[in-house]
Design an enzyme around this catalytic site. Structure first.
Site, PDB file in Angstrom:
ATOM      1  N   ILE A  89     -17.399 -11.179  -2.250  1.00 41.00           N
ATOM      2  CA  ILE A  89     -18.032  -9.589  -2.053  1.00 41.00           C
ATOM      3  C   ILE A  89     -17.666  -9.113  -3.369  1.00 41.00           C
ATOM      4  O   ILE A  89     -17.721  -7.867  -3.442  1.00 41.00           O
ATOM      5  CB  ILE A  89     -16.929  -8.952  -0.752  1.00 41.00           C
ATOM      6  CG1 ILE A  89     -15.629  -9.100  -1.056  1.00 41.00           C
ATOM      7  CG2 ILE A  89     -17.473  -9.655   0.670  1.00 41.00           C
ATOM      8  CD1 ILE A  89     -14.951  -8.204  -0.027  1.00 41.00           C
ATOM      9  N   SER A 137      -3.408   4.238   0.423  1.00 37.43           N
ATOM     10  CA  SER A 137      -3.252   3.159   0.870  1.00 37.43           C
ATOM     11  C   SER A 137      -3.649   1.949  -0.150  1.00 37.43           C
ATOM     12  O   SER A 137      -3.249   0.674   0.031  1.00 37.43           O
ATOM     13  CB  SER A 137      -4.073   2.777   2.256  1.00 37.43           C
ATOM     14  OG  SER A 137      -3.110   3.628   3.273  1.00 37.43           O
ATOM     15  N   VAL A 192     -14.649  -8.974  -4.932  1.00 37.71           N
ATOM     16  CA  VAL A 192     -13.246  -8.494  -5.209  1.00 37.71           C
ATOM     17  C   VAL A 192     -12.238  -9.443  -5.859  1.00 37.71           C
ATOM     18  O   VAL A 192     -12.252 -10.563  -5.180  1.00 37.71           O
ATOM     19  CB  VAL A 192     -12.605  -7.908  -4.023  1.00 37.71           C
ATOM     20  CG1 VAL A 192     -11.307  -7.621  -3.861  1.00 37.71           C
ATOM     21  CG2 VAL A 192     -13.510  -6.884  -3.387  1.00 37.71           C
ATOM     22  N   ALA A 208       7.869   6.121   1.178  1.00 36.59           N
ATOM     23  CA  ALA A 208       7.810   6.406  -0.294  1.00 36.59           C
ATOM     24  C   ALA A 208       8.773   7.225  -1.112  1.00 36.59           C
ATOM     25  O   ALA A 208       9.042   6.841  -2.104  1.00 36.59           O
ATOM     26  CB  ALA A 208       6.300   6.610  -0.629  1.00 36.59           C
ATOM     27  N   TYR A 231      11.600   7.741  -0.301  1.00 36.96           N
ATOM     28  CA  TYR A 231      13.100   7.164  -0.594  1.00 36.96           C
ATOM     29  C   TYR A 231      13.168   6.532  -2.095  1.00 36.96           C
ATOM     30  O   TYR A 231      12.333   6.038  -2.660  1.00 36.96           O
ATOM     31  CB  TYR A 231      13.115   5.940   0.321  1.00 36.96           C
ATOM     32  CG  TYR A 231      13.274   6.294   1.721  1.00 36.96           C
ATOM     33  CD1 TYR A 231      14.020   7.420   2.195  1.00 36.96           C
ATOM     34  CD2 TYR A 231      12.850   5.534   2.588  1.00 36.96           C
ATOM     35  CE1 TYR A 231      14.041   7.696   3.669  1.00 36.96           C
ATOM     36  CE2 TYR A 231      12.706   5.833   4.118  1.00 36.96           C
ATOM     37  CZ  TYR A 231      13.498   6.953   4.403  1.00 36.96           C
ATOM     38  OH  TYR A 231      13.344   7.410   5.819  1.00 36.96           O
ATOM     39  N   ASP A 264       1.169  -3.889   8.359  1.00 42.24           N
ATOM     40  CA  ASP A 264       0.082  -2.804   8.514  1.00 42.24           C
ATOM     41  C   ASP A 264      -0.561  -3.179   9.880  1.00 42.24           C
ATOM     42  O   ASP A 264       0.142  -3.456  10.960  1.00 42.24           O
ATOM     43  CB  ASP A 264      -0.781  -3.250   7.450  1.00 42.24           C
ATOM     44  CG  ASP A 264      -1.896  -2.051   6.871  1.00 42.24           C
ATOM     45  OD1 ASP A 264      -2.604  -1.489   7.622  1.00 42.24           O
ATOM     46  OD2 ASP A 264      -1.433  -1.421   5.885  1.00 42.24           O
ATOM     47  N   ASN A 291      -1.839  10.676   2.210  1.00 44.61           N
ATOM     48  CA  ASN A 291      -3.104  11.123   1.854  1.00 44.61           C
ATOM     49  C   ASN A 291      -3.426  12.878   2.402  1.00 44.61           C
ATOM     50  O   ASN A 291      -4.611  12.887   2.714  1.00 44.61           O
ATOM     51  CB  ASN A 291      -4.242  10.306   2.522  1.00 44.61           C
ATOM     52  CG  ASN A 291      -4.100   9.057   2.042  1.00 44.61           C
ATOM     53  OD1 ASN A 291      -3.856   8.771   0.812  1.00 44.61           O
ATOM     54  ND2 ASN A 291      -4.903   8.298   2.807  1.00 44.61           N
ATOM     55  N   HIS A 350      -7.917  -1.918   8.057  1.00 44.23           N
ATOM     56  CA  HIS A 350      -6.723  -1.298   7.051  1.00 44.23           C
ATOM     57  C   HIS A 350      -6.139  -2.591   6.601  1.00 44.23           C
ATOM     58  O   HIS A 350      -6.100  -2.436   5.148  1.00 44.23           O
ATOM     59  CB  HIS A 350      -6.208  -0.174   7.655  1.00 44.23           C
ATOM     60  CG  HIS A 350      -5.513   0.363   6.697  1.00 44.23           C
ATOM     61  ND1 HIS A 350      -4.202   0.096   6.374  1.00 44.23           N
ATOM     62  CD2 HIS A 350      -5.525   1.741   6.264  1.00 44.23           C
ATOM     63  CE1 HIS A 350      -3.628   1.040   5.427  1.00 44.23           C
ATOM     64  NE2 HIS A 350      -4.555   1.927   5.058  1.00 44.23           N
TER      65      HIS A 350
END
Length: 524
Positions: free
Chosen positions: A212, A351, A214, A298, A300, A169, A288, A198
């Site tokens: 936070i 993502s 998560v 993706a 494949y 990424d 997106n 990202h």
């Protein structure tokens, strides 16, 4: 004859022989045998290296600007031959990925390069395919309404233990919560600092950051951060392929690819095949663009393609790519993630659905270490909650993975309303198909399904529903034109099981907005 005659003649003959032996012969073309091919090595223009650049040439007329190409080979011996001969053809190998027989070169003469490629039986790829982070999706969800997506899958704090996930990424920023869990490899030549979060957001959905709010779907996993994006600058197939190979060579068990492009890349496909051949699971975002086709890589067959839904398990139609190659969906709209060194943000996009599935695979691998990758993937597909049209469809794939179903033992009764879809018939009419699913571990002898729309309803009866079985029916009284005219496109489904104690009665009922099942671009 005088005595001095013979010595003088002997001396003269020696001089003549010596002159013949030392006399310089004219230059001849050199013929070199290479492998099984005999080819002339063309006489090159004399060149010297410029001190300003390792790969610039000076020929007396000034500096020659070198071009760049990528070349791939089917056999490793051809690659080695190419590298060995490259200097004779003014071809400079500036990088190589030997695991998939790939090189990046710079050259001054197209003719010389082509000749060398022909001798070594290579294939010129040309410019690498452009690959980007899926375009940002504006989130219409505020921080107070954002979802801790990982809680959809796992609350096990030991989840992912012993599993390495490669996040290929934009780079992962070092946060306090990530300490000791992330190692880094950068393929960015500029050496710039990471300003795009990202990759950090993706990592946080796997590892979590309790500060936070998560949780992380696999908090005990380790992450191999492979940076292939220079912040918001697009990457290319060569760099991504190299990242995939490095992930495999550094021991990754799962690769997360929250990236993609519209075109297939032969070298990325080779890298994916290399990963699969080395027992690594590859997961990628569908894209997106709200397109009728899943993006690459993706698309494949070997890759698990992940689309997005919202917190109500409804297809994220404003951005999530759909298609026949879509495998699974996960929460990707209004997701709470990490941002920067210590911040928090709300993100939307495939993502962010992708790492939830990658983390879930890590969870299953850590809990069932003896299971093969294919067994793990099959269990995720088999125990995913069916959504939309019954079975696999273009909007939801096989559905959303349900970790409870994967882990549950015997004696569990759980029947649920699964979804509704619109099927286009051969005569152009549209039928409403409704479905339910046995998400428990035991068979259900009988049940009723009550379906309602506008002011109409129909009830269907089903018997002997086996575990993981989807049951469905067409509603003959449904008039699509009438429903459209009335503006009442919501369908309510109520599942009423007989003689069982359903452990999860909350999902027995559901309201659905049916989508028209149509052929995707991949099928055309």
């Amino acid at each position: 004859m005088k005595k001095w005659f013979y010595p003088i003649v002997g001396i003269l003959l020696c001089v003549i022989v010596y002159n013949e032996l030392t006399r310089k012969s004219p230059k001849r073309p050199v013929r070199k045998q290479v492998a099984e091919n005999k080819a002339e090595v063309p006489e090159k223009k004399k060149t010297v290296y410029s001190e300003s650049s390792s790969y610039s040439l000076v020929d007396g007329e000034g500096e020659i600007k070198l071009k760049e190409r990528i070349v791939t080979f089917k056999k490793s011996e051809n690659l080695r031959l190419f590298i060995r001969l490259s200097g004779r053809y003014d071809v400079f190998v500036i990088d190589e990925v030997t695991a998939i027989n790939l090189v990046k070169v710079q050259y001054s003469s197209e003719a010389y390069l082509n000749e060398l490629i022909a001798i070594c039986k290579g294939t010129e790829v040309g410019e690498a395919t452009v690959i980007t982070i899926p375009k940002p999706v504006p989130s219409n969800v505020g921080l107070s309404d954002a979802v801790d997506a990982s809680l959809w899958f796992s609350e096990d704090e030991k989840s992912g233990e012993g599993v390495l996930i490669a996040v290929i990424d934009s780079g992962v920023i070092n946060r306090k919560a990530f300490k000791g869990k992330v190692s880094h490899i950068s393929l960015i030549e500029s050496g710039s600092a990471i300003t795009d979060s990202h990759g950090t957001a993706v990592a946080s959905l796997i590892l979590g950051d309790k500060s936070i709010g998560v949780s992380g779907v696999a908090p005990k996993a380790k992450i191999l951060d492979i940076r292939v994006f220079d912040n918001d600058v697009p990457s290319n197939g060569y760099v991504v392929a190299k990242g995939i190979v490095l992930a495999v060579e550094n021991g990754a068990h799962v690769i997360n690819l929250s990236l993609g492009g519209e075109k297939s890349s032969t070298i990325v496909k080779s890298a994916v095949d290399f990963a699969i051949d080395n027992n690594v699971v590859v997961v990628a975002a569908s894209g997106n663009e709200s397109a009728d086709k899943v993006g690459f890589p993706a698309r494949y067959e070997e890759v698990i393609a992940v689309g997005a839904v919202d917190k109500n398990r409804v297809y994220a139609n404003k951005f999530s790519n759909r298609g026949a190659n879509l495998d699974l969906v996960a929460l990707g709209n209004g997701v709470k993630t990490a941002e920067g060194v210590d911040g928090v943000a709300v993100k939307s996009g495939t993502s962010f659905a992708c790492p939830l599935v990658a983390g879930l695979i890590a969870h299953v691998k850590s809990k069932y270490p003896q299971s093969s990758n294919q067994d793990i993937i099959n269990s995720m597909y088999e125990y995913s909650d069916d959504l939309g049209m019954q079975g696999k469809d273009i909007y939801y794939g096989l559905g959303i993975p349900n970790l409870t179903r994967i882990d549950q033992g015997r004696g569990v009764y759980d029947v649920a309303a699964a979804g509704a879809g619109l099927r286009t018939n051969d005569d152009g009419s549209i039928s409403l198909i409704v479905s339910g699913e046995n998400r428990g571990s035991e068979a259900v002898k009988s049940l009723r399904m009550k379906v309602s729309w506008l002011r109409e309803s129909e009830t269907f009866y089903f018997r002997n529903i086996q575990p993981n079985e989807t049951f469905f029916e067409e509603c003959p009284g449904y008039d699509h034109k009438k429903v459209n005219y009335a503006g009442g496109d919501t369908v309510s489904i109520e599942i009423i099981p007989d003689f069982v104690d359903d452990i999860n009665q909350g999902n027995d009922d559901g309201e659905f907005t049916p989508l028209i099942e149509k052929a995707s671009e991949e099928e055309k």
